[in-house]
Motif scaffolding. Structure first.
Motif, PDB file in Angstrom:
ATOM      1  N   LEU A  92     -12.048   6.086   5.078  1.00  0.00           N
ATOM      2  CA  LEU A  92     -10.638   6.144   4.687  1.00  0.00           C
ATOM      3  C   LEU A  92     -10.002   7.464   5.116  1.00  0.00           C
ATOM      4  CD1 LEU A  92     -10.968   4.700   1.062  1.00  0.00           C
ATOM      5  CD2 LEU A  92     -10.209   3.481   3.108  1.00  0.00           C
ATOM      6  N   SER A 136      -5.942  -2.238   3.792  1.00  0.00           N
ATOM      7  CA  SER A 136      -7.370  -2.340   3.479  1.00  0.00           C
ATOM      8  C   SER A 136      -7.719  -1.626   2.173  1.00  0.00           C
ATOM      9  CB  SER A 136      -8.221  -1.776   4.620  1.00  0.00           C
ATOM     10  OG  SER A 136      -8.053  -0.380   4.750  1.00  0.00           O
ATOM     11  N   SER A 137      -6.800  -0.819   1.660  1.00  0.00           N
ATOM     12  CA  SER A 137      -7.042  -0.174   0.364  1.00  0.00           C
ATOM     13  C   SER A 137      -7.095  -1.216  -0.760  1.00  0.00           C
ATOM     14  CB  SER A 137      -5.966   0.874   0.068  1.00  0.00           C
ATOM     15  OG  SER A 137      -4.666   0.306   0.055  1.00  0.00           O
ATOM     16  N   TYR A 138      -6.671  -2.447  -0.463  1.00  0.00           N
ATOM     17  CA  TYR A 138      -6.739  -3.537  -1.437  1.00  0.00           C
ATOM     18  C   TYR A 138      -7.953  -4.443  -1.206  1.00  0.00           C
ATOM     19  CZ  TYR A 138      -2.025  -2.462  -3.095  1.00  0.00           C
ATOM     20  OH  TYR A 138      -0.928  -1.845  -3.642  1.00  0.00           O
ATOM     21  N   ALA A 139      -8.903  -4.015  -0.383  1.00  0.00           N
ATOM     22  CA  ALA A 139     -10.018  -4.876   0.022  1.00  0.00           C
ATOM     23  C   ALA A 139     -10.876  -5.337  -1.147  1.00  0.00           C
ATOM     24  CB  ALA A 139     -10.885  -4.153   1.051  1.00  0.00           C
ATOM     25  N   SER A 168      -8.986   7.341   8.777  1.00  0.00           N
ATOM     26  CA  SER A 168      -8.159   6.192   9.189  1.00  0.00           C
ATOM     27  C   SER A 168      -6.860   6.137   8.396  1.00  0.00           C
ATOM     28  CB  SER A 168      -8.947   4.881   9.021  1.00  0.00           C
ATOM     29  OG  SER A 168      -9.363   4.705   7.683  1.00  0.00           O
ATOM     30  N   LEU A 208      -9.531   0.224  -5.691  1.00  0.00           N
ATOM     31  CA  LEU A 208     -10.822   0.180  -5.025  1.00  0.00           C
ATOM     32  C   LEU A 208     -11.971   0.460  -5.995  1.00  0.00           C
ATOM     33  CD1 LEU A 208     -10.508   1.853  -1.489  1.00  0.00           C
ATOM     34  CD2 LEU A 208     -11.411  -0.410  -2.023  1.00  0.00           C
ATOM     35  N   ASP A 246      -3.749   2.078   4.104  1.00  0.00           N
ATOM     36  CA  ASP A 246      -3.172   0.862   4.656  1.00  0.00           C
ATOM     37  C   ASP A 246      -3.575  -0.305   3.764  1.00  0.00           C
ATOM     38  OD1 ASP A 246      -5.807   0.221   5.344  1.00  0.00           O
ATOM     39  OD2 ASP A 246      -5.553   0.855   7.431  1.00  0.00           O
ATOM     40  N   HIS A 293       0.821  -1.208   0.000  1.00  0.00           N
ATOM     41  CA  HIS A 293       0.000   0.000   0.000  1.00  0.00           C
ATOM     42  C   HIS A 293       0.859   1.264   0.000  1.00  0.00           C
ATOM     43  CE1 HIS A 293       0.680   1.137   4.226  1.00  0.00           C
ATOM     44  NE2 HIS A 293       0.569  -0.142   4.527  1.00  0.00           N
TER      45      HIS A 293
END
Length: 236
Positions: A153, A16-19, A156, A217, A14, A9
């Motif tokens: 986002l 989670s940007s690849y969720a 966080s 995303l 973080d 990332h």
């Protein structure tokens, strides 16, 4: 042995940007690792990612978003890294810093929206964390992402230490490894011309997507398709 995709990332984000991207890869049977990057220094962050790469048995495809592109440019020198994929990222040259690469082009909207916050640095002078103004984050970083998600986002963020902007890359892995990339043509975080210039110089096989900075995303399937193309090439 299957190639493992390591997703790196960038700043202000973080793993989670690849969720949205990770399920696309896992559903295709592709092994994935998405580490948390410290975002403290380019060389230090690259050393951490390199340690993750070394812990993986078998070949690795490194994928880096934004600042993560600079990180994979350095960490990609590891022997088992077989290729690089840049997502709206910085393809630095050896001896070049983020500030130097960006300095050759007009500022994006990000420059006027940065927030600087001191943080304690044990044993030395305080460092400076750089983040994005929470109110401006959705437009600059995530204009085509669900607003309900972009506001999460925004609050966080994983800041980037200011020192990382001036630290030169000690190596450029694209000089010896094949590379692919995506230019986010509606990017307000990195000037798309910075992405185009770095990719062209590095011989990156690039495509353009009409996307915000968070291309993985908002366009996960297209990003997954490029990663699959890279995997097919290095596994051939």
């Amino acid at each position: 042995m299957s190639t493992t995709v390591v997703l790196v990332h960038g700043a202000f984000a973080d793993a989670s940007s690849y969720a949205a991207l990770i399920p696309e890869l896992l559903d295709a049977g592709i092994p994935v690792v998405a580490p948390a990057v410290p975002n403290r220094s380019l060389v230090g962050d690259a050393a951490y990612v390199a340690s993750v790469v070394r812990s993986i048995k078998g070949p690795v495809l490194l994928v880096g978003h934004s600042y993560g592109g600079a990180v994979i440019t350095v960490a990609g020198a590891e022997e088992n890294v077989k290729g690089l994929v840049y997502l709206a990222g910085y393809a630095l040259d050896e001896g070049e810093s983020l500030g130097q690469l960006q300095g050759g082009f007009p500022d994006s909207d990000l420059a006027a929206a940065l927030v600087y916050t001191p943080f304690p640095n044990p044993g030395g002078e305080d460092g400076t964390d750089v983040s994005v103004d929470v109110e401006k984050f959705p437009h600059i970083f995530a204009a085509d992402v669900d607003p309900a998600l972009s506001r999460i986002l925004a609050v966080s963020q994983r800041p980037l230490a200011g020192a990382a902007f001036a630290e030169p890359a000690p190596v450029a892995a694209w000089k010896t490894k094949p590379a692919w990339g995506i230019v986010s043509s509606s990017d307000h975080t990195i000037n798309p011309d910075v992405e185009r210039f770095g990719y062209n110089r590095a011989g990156v096989k690039a495509i353009e997507i009409d996307s915000s900075h968070l291309v993985m995303l908002s366009h996960p399937r297209e990003v997954a398709d490029l990663i699959k193309e890279a995997l097919a090439s290095i596994d051939a």
